[in-house]
Design an enzyme around this catalytic site. Sequence first.
Site, mmCIF file in Angstrom:
data_model
loop_
_atom_site.group_PDB
_atom_site.id
_atom_site.type_symbol
_atom_site.label_atom_id
_atom_site.label_comp_id
_atom_site.label_asym_id
_atom_site.label_seq_id
_atom_site.Cartn_x
_atom_site.Cartn_y
_atom_site.Cartn_z
ATOM 1 N N ASP A 83 38.381 33.593 30.636
ATOM 2 C CA ASP A 83 39.245 34.732 30.915
ATOM 3 C C ASP A 83 39.279 35.626 29.687
ATOM 4 O O ASP A 83 39.514 35.145 28.573
ATOM 5 C CB ASP A 83 40.676 34.263 31.248
ATOM 6 C CG ASP A 83 40.751 33.624 32.623
ATOM 7 O OD1 ASP A 83 39.787 33.771 33.407
ATOM 8 O OD2 ASP A 83 41.772 32.966 32.928
ATOM 9 N N ASP A 129 41.543 34.317 45.904
ATOM 10 C CA ASP A 129 42.654 33.473 45.463
ATOM 11 C C ASP A 129 43.438 33.062 46.706
ATOM 12 O O ASP A 129 43.893 33.915 47.454
ATOM 13 C CB ASP A 129 43.546 34.245 44.493
ATOM 14 C CG ASP A 129 42.788 34.639 43.227
ATOM 15 O OD1 ASP A 129 41.944 33.836 42.782
ATOM 16 O OD2 ASP A 129 43.020 35.744 42.707
#
Lengths: 226, 271
Positions: free
Chosen positions: B11, B130
Amino acid sequence: MTGKPRIVVIDHRSANIHSVAKALVRCGVEPVVSSAPEDLARADGAVLPGVGAIDAAMRALTRLELIEPIKRFVAAGRPLLCVCLGMQLLFPRSEEGREGGLGLVDGNVVRFEDGMHSAYGDGALKVPHMGWNRVHLSDDARAHPVFAGVPQESYFYFVHSYHCRPADQARIAATTDYGVSVCAALIDGEIIATQFHPEKSGVVGLRIYENFVAYVTARAAARAAG
Amino acid sequence: MLTRRLIPCLDIDGGRVVKGTSFVNLRDAGDPAQLAALYDSEGADELVFLDITASSDERDTMIDVVRRVSSQVFIPLTVGGGLRNVEDMRKMLEAGADKIAVNSAAVSRPSLIEEGAREFGSQCIVLAMDVKRVQDPVTAQRPGTPRMVAEAPWQVFTHGGRRPTAIDPIKWSRIGASLGAGELLVTSMDADGRRAGYDLDLLAAISSSVDVPVIASGGAGRLEHLYEALAAGKADAVLAASIFHFRTHTIQEAKAYLAERGVPVRPAPAS
């Protein structure tokens, strides 16, 4: 010859051109990324990359007026490294496209059949064949400078839904197993082609680019010496 | 034989790797290029970089990260986070990315998948989603009452998991694949960060309903979890962050474990 070889990465707007160029930079050459036929005519060696659809690639090569220059380049005996779709473009026809390919190697390109099964797991093999697979080199490949130092049964990164079937089996330089025996590389004169992506196969893949650069350099030197 | 892939996820915020890392032998554990090189040397099969800010202001920083990593690391690189059109994708590919992950932008405009696949090929387009379990699908479907939520036990969320969509992830997977996505990256929000294992039901349901490869994400805490995602979850690849970032396990250890359990994996390259 002195200095570094002139290597052209044939730019037909394919998405993997940048990674091919970066691999060559890593091997110490500044490749010319170009779609100009005159750059190709001056090159000591060239890379024909390619991902995506075969018809789109052939249309781009036609529009850029690169078809004949590539054929002349090969006819002149200059080393050409073809990667992934670049390898499939060598053949006169493919089940994927309506338009013919370059026709530089005899044979055809076929789609993986549905419903093939792997020895591992219970599901059908997926198409595309995507990921790292083990590659078996032929005796000819093992003796070829471009595959020097590449360990037998090394893993390379593949992404493809179609695979090549050269008419002359002796051209097959490497195979991998994906339900069927897949032609993973071929050698035909000064054409060296891989179905896998050496520029995305880590250290062992970079070795192929290093070898190709050295091979191009040696061939250019031999030509200069007459 | 095709191997199953192990994919560390990095990330990125402001050009740095975020989420904690505990590397002792790196000068700078937050540098994406250093971490990428380390994972590559350990045998990572691919790398995923997500711009967690997903903002266009951060785009140039992200491009710089991709450029630096791709000139040092020669394995497939997937980049995602806030890429909304073909031009955004092209810039990342030119910087050295091999695949583009699309998430929220594809939900609001599914033709983005089609446009990307047409322009760059399906192998370039990863549909990321997600997913969260619906709290109580049974009460939502009481006989005699209209169905207020998706029939499926799961729902797709967008915008970093903040926004529910009422989209069934299994249907969305099929649609995404038919629009040209070459791979699916499925993150379970319920499992993510809990280190208690992947959502195996979700993975198996999606994996058996599409032909394209599925990457499992969210929930890895032990090596056994990786195995479960590949075996029971039928995933083609497993993505993990903290298990590797915190050095709970190295990539070599993970691969040795999987190999022992009969999963085909690529051995770490000889250095």
